[in-house]
Design a protein around this motif. Structure first.
Motif, PDB file in Angstrom:
ATOM      1  N   LEU A  13      57.400   5.357  -8.802  1.00 37.48           N
ATOM      2  CA  LEU A  13      56.506   5.238  -7.649  1.00 37.48           C
ATOM      3  C   LEU A  13      57.100   4.352  -6.564  1.00 37.48           C
ATOM      4  CD1 LEU A  13      53.024   4.983  -9.383  1.00 37.48           C
ATOM      5  CD2 LEU A  13      53.922   6.881  -8.039  1.00 37.48           C
ATOM      6  N   PHE A  14      57.775   3.279  -6.962  1.00 37.94           N
ATOM      7  CA  PHE A  14      58.416   2.392  -5.984  1.00 37.94           C
ATOM      8  C   PHE A  14      59.500   3.136  -5.211  1.00 37.94           C
ATOM      9  CE2 PHE A  14      61.823  -0.582  -4.896  1.00 37.94           C
ATOM     10  CZ  PHE A  14      61.122  -1.425  -4.051  1.00 37.94           C
ATOM     11  N   VAL A  15      60.337   3.875  -5.922  1.00 39.50           N
ATOM     12  CA  VAL A  15      61.410   4.642  -5.266  1.00 39.50           C
ATOM     13  C   VAL A  15      60.805   5.693  -4.340  1.00 39.50           C
ATOM     14  CG1 VAL A  15      63.290   6.289  -5.675  1.00 39.50           C
ATOM     15  CG2 VAL A  15      63.133   4.200  -7.034  1.00 39.50           C
ATOM     16  N   LEU A  16      59.776   6.387  -4.798  1.00 39.41           N
ATOM     17  CA  LEU A  16      59.107   7.396  -3.982  1.00 39.41           C
ATOM     18  C   LEU A  16      58.501   6.785  -2.720  1.00 39.41           C
ATOM     19  CD1 LEU A  16      58.528  10.433  -4.133  1.00 39.41           C
ATOM     20  CD2 LEU A  16      56.323   9.855  -5.134  1.00 39.41           C
ATOM     21  N   LEU A  17      57.847   5.638  -2.865  1.00 39.61           N
ATOM     22  CA  LEU A  17      57.258   4.949  -1.721  1.00 39.61           C
ATOM     23  C   LEU A  17      58.335   4.491  -0.731  1.00 39.61           C
ATOM     24  CD1 LEU A  17      54.644   3.863  -0.431  1.00 39.61           C
ATOM     25  CD2 LEU A  17      55.036   1.739  -1.696  1.00 39.61           C
ATOM     26  N   THR A  18      59.453   4.019  -1.234  1.00 43.15           N
ATOM     27  CA  THR A  18      60.567   3.598  -0.369  1.00 43.15           C
ATOM     28  C   THR A  18      61.125   4.776   0.416  1.00 43.15           C
ATOM     29  OG1 THR A  18      61.117   1.817  -1.904  1.00 43.15           O
ATOM     30  CG2 THR A  18      62.827   2.466  -0.341  1.00 43.15           C
ATOM     31  N   ILE A  19      61.306   5.893  -0.247  1.00 44.84           N
ATOM     32  CA  ILE A  19      61.810   7.088   0.444  1.00 44.84           C
ATOM     33  C   ILE A  19      60.822   7.534   1.514  1.00 44.84           C
ATOM     34  CG2 ILE A  19      62.302   9.549   0.148  1.00 44.84           C
ATOM     35  CD1 ILE A  19      63.490   8.777  -2.616  1.00 44.84           C
ATOM     36  N   TRP A  20      59.529   7.560   1.185  1.00 39.70           N
ATOM     37  CA  TRP A  20      58.517   7.950   2.170  1.00 39.70           C
ATOM     38  C   TRP A  20      58.511   6.990   3.352  1.00 39.70           C
ATOM     39  CZ3 TRP A  20      54.308   5.305   4.089  1.00 39.70           C
ATOM     40  CH2 TRP A  20      53.497   6.040   4.951  1.00 39.70           C
ATOM     41  N   HIS A  21      58.593   5.682   3.105  1.00 39.63           N
ATOM     42  CA  HIS A  21      58.578   4.685   4.181  1.00 39.63           C
ATOM     43  C   HIS A  21      59.756   4.896   5.124  1.00 39.63           C
ATOM     44  CE1 HIS A  21      59.562   0.764   6.018  1.00 39.63           C
ATOM     45  NE2 HIS A  21      58.257   0.672   6.161  1.00 39.63           N
ATOM     46  N   ASN A  22      60.953   5.088   4.577  1.00 35.53           N
ATOM     47  CA  ASN A  22      62.136   5.288   5.420  1.00 35.53           C
ATOM     48  C   ASN A  22      62.032   6.581   6.224  1.00 35.53           C
ATOM     49  OD1 ASN A  22      63.267   2.907   4.548  1.00 35.53           O
ATOM     50  ND2 ASN A  22      64.486   3.873   2.958  1.00 35.53           N
ATOM     51  N   TRP A  23      61.533   7.656   5.623  1.00 36.06           N
ATOM     52  CA  TRP A  23      61.364   8.912   6.340  1.00 36.06           C
ATOM     53  C   TRP A  23      60.332   8.743   7.459  1.00 36.06           C
ATOM     54  CZ3 TRP A  23      56.967  11.908   6.887  1.00 36.06           C
ATOM     55  CH2 TRP A  23      57.165  13.131   7.514  1.00 36.06           C
ATOM     56  N   HIS A  24      59.221   8.080   7.151  1.00 37.64           N
ATOM     57  CA  HIS A  24      58.168   7.860   8.142  1.00 37.64           C
ATOM     58  C   HIS A  24      58.683   7.000   9.302  1.00 37.64           C
ATOM     59  CE1 HIS A  24      54.113   7.653   9.649  1.00 37.64           C
ATOM     60  NE2 HIS A  24      54.128   6.333   9.624  1.00 37.64           N
ATOM     61  N   TRP A  25      59.443   5.974   8.998  1.00 41.92           N
ATOM     62  CA  TRP A  25      60.007   5.098  10.028  1.00 41.92           C
ATOM     63  C   TRP A  25      60.932   5.900  10.944  1.00 41.92           C
ATOM     64  CZ3 TRP A  25      58.312   0.450  11.173  1.00 41.92           C
ATOM     65  CH2 TRP A  25      59.042  -0.333  12.031  1.00 41.92           C
ATOM     66  N   ALA A  26      61.747   6.763  10.376  1.00 42.91           N
ATOM     67  CA  ALA A  26      62.636   7.601  11.181  1.00 42.91           C
ATOM     68  C   ALA A  26      61.837   8.547  12.065  1.00 42.91           C
ATOM     69  CB  ALA A  26      63.581   8.392  10.267  1.00 42.91           C
ATOM     70  N   GLU A  27      60.753   9.098  11.555  1.00 44.29           N
ATOM     71  CA  GLU A  27      59.911   9.985  12.362  1.00 44.29           C
ATOM     72  C   GLU A  27      59.266   9.236  13.526  1.00 44.29           C
ATOM     73  OE1 GLU A  27      59.323  13.367  12.394  1.00 44.29           O
ATOM     74  OE2 GLU A  27      61.122  13.223  11.150  1.00 44.29           O
ATOM     75  N   ILE A  28      58.837   8.023  13.289  1.00 43.58           N
ATOM     76  CA  ILE A  28      58.257   7.208  14.375  1.00 43.58           C
ATOM     77  C   ILE A  28      59.294   6.996  15.465  1.00 43.58           C
ATOM     78  CG2 ILE A  28      57.463   4.876  14.970  1.00 43.58           C
ATOM     79  CD1 ILE A  28      56.037   4.822  12.252  1.00 43.58           C
ATOM     80  N   GLN A  29      60.522   6.624  15.077  1.00 37.65           N
ATOM     81  CA  GLN A  29      61.573   6.412  16.074  1.00 37.65           C
ATOM     82  C   GLN A  29      61.884   7.693  16.837  1.00 37.65           C
ATOM     83  OE1 GLN A  29      65.164   4.578  14.631  1.00 37.65           O
ATOM     84  NE2 GLN A  29      64.292   2.541  14.857  1.00 37.65           N
ATOM     85  N   ARG A  30      61.983   8.801  16.138  1.00 36.41           N
ATOM     86  CA  ARG A  30      62.298  10.066  16.817  1.00 36.41           C
ATOM     87  C   ARG A  30      61.181  10.482  17.779  1.00 36.41           C
ATOM     88  NH1 ARG A  30      64.088  11.563  11.540  1.00 36.41           N
ATOM     89  NH2 ARG A  30      66.337  11.423  11.461  1.00 36.41           N
ATOM     90  N   ARG A  31      59.937  10.320  17.359  1.00 37.59           N
ATOM     91  CA  ARG A  31      58.804  10.693  18.207  1.00 37.59           C
ATOM     92  C   ARG A  31      58.767   9.832  19.465  1.00 37.59           C
ATOM     93  NH1 ARG A  31      54.940  10.523  14.626  1.00 37.59           N
ATOM     94  NH2 ARG A  31      54.297   8.402  15.071  1.00 37.59           N
ATOM     95  N   LEU A  32      58.947   8.520  19.321  1.00 33.34           N
ATOM     96  CA  LEU A  32      58.937   7.645  20.492  1.00 33.34           C
ATOM     97  C   LEU A  32      60.150   7.900  21.389  1.00 33.34           C
ATOM     98  CD1 LEU A  32      57.736   4.299  18.894  1.00 33.34           C
ATOM     99  CD2 LEU A  32      56.449   5.810  20.402  1.00 33.34           C
ATOM    100  N   ALA A  33      61.292   8.138  20.781  1.00 34.53           N
ATOM    101  CA  ALA A  33      62.502   8.385  21.566  1.00 34.53           C
ATOM    102  C   ALA A  33      62.430   9.697  22.334  1.00 34.53           C
ATOM    103  CB  ALA A  33      63.722   8.378  20.659  1.00 34.53           C
ATOM    104  N   SER A  34      61.646  10.655  21.861  1.00 35.61           N
ATOM    105  CA  SER A  34      61.531  11.930  22.573  1.00 35.61           C
ATOM    106  C   SER A  34      60.744  11.772  23.872  1.00 35.61           C
ATOM    107  CB  SER A  34      60.857  12.977  21.683  1.00 35.61           C
ATOM    108  OG  SER A  34      59.492  12.667  21.489  1.00 35.61           O
ATOM    109  N   GLN A  35      60.051  10.646  24.036  1.00 31.01           N
ATOM    110  CA  GLN A  35      59.239  10.408  25.222  1.00 31.01           C
ATOM    111  C   GLN A  35      59.966   9.579  26.279  1.00 31.01           C
ATOM    112  OE1 GLN A  35      55.717   8.586  23.644  1.00 31.01           O
ATOM    113  NE2 GLN A  35      55.260  10.319  22.328  1.00 31.01           N
ATOM    114  N   ARG A  36      61.214   9.248  26.043  1.00 25.71           N
ATOM    115  CA  ARG A  36      61.980   8.443  26.993  1.00 25.71           C
ATOM    116  C   ARG A  36      63.445   8.854  26.949  1.00 25.71           C
ATOM    117  NH1 ARG A  36      65.535   6.074  23.594  1.00 25.71           N
ATOM    118  NH2 ARG A  36      64.723   4.779  21.952  1.00 25.71           N
TER     119      ARG A  36
END
Length: 135
Positions: A13-36
């Motif tokens: 569960l810890f490994v799964l949560l870490t993978i999800w967190h890193n993927w989610h963080w990358a999506e946040i950066q990509r979404r914000l970067a697409s607006q500028r």
């Protein structure tokens, strides 16, 4: 249940949560970067020069922030330090310390600590560092 089995599930569960967190963080950066605009190193320095920041401070900050961005996203002066680059305020403290070191600013001591103002964006940090250099 066996204790090792429970420990294995917690590790899974810890490994799964870490993978999800890193993927989610990358999506946040990509979404914000697409607006500028994505700014290359020279464009970043030019943008910060409009705020009175020297090229040395701007390019050093760019080089330090770039590894915190996911592939295909470049730093921008108006990106939030906490929320875009980092999710932990202690990481911001490490960033300020690294910038002090790279710009050869006098390091704070126990008896003369550095009290930094609230730094919302990379532009704020660059302006703060430029003020330290200018004295």
């Amino acid at each position: 249940m066996n204790g090792w089995l429970i420990a294995g599930w917690f590790l899974f569960l810890f490994v799964l949560l870490t993978i999800w967190h890193n993927w989610h963080w990358a999506e946040i950066q990509r979404r914000l970067a697409s607006q500028r605009l994505n700014l290359e190193r020279a464009e970043y320095a030019t943008e910060l020069a409009r705020s009175g920041v020297s090229e040395n401070v701007a390019t050093t900050l760019y080089d330090v922030l770039k590894p915190s961005c996911v592939k295909g996203v470049l730093p921008h002066p108006d990106d939030g330090l906490c929320g875009f680059y980092f999710d932990d305020p202690e990481d911001m403290e490490d960033l300020v310390e690294e910038m002090f070191d790279k710009l050869e600013l006098p390091a704070p001591t126990r008896y003369e600590p550095e009290i930094t103002p609230h730094l919302e964006s990379a532009r704020d940090l660059a302006g703060y560092l430029q003020g330290k250099i200018d004295g």
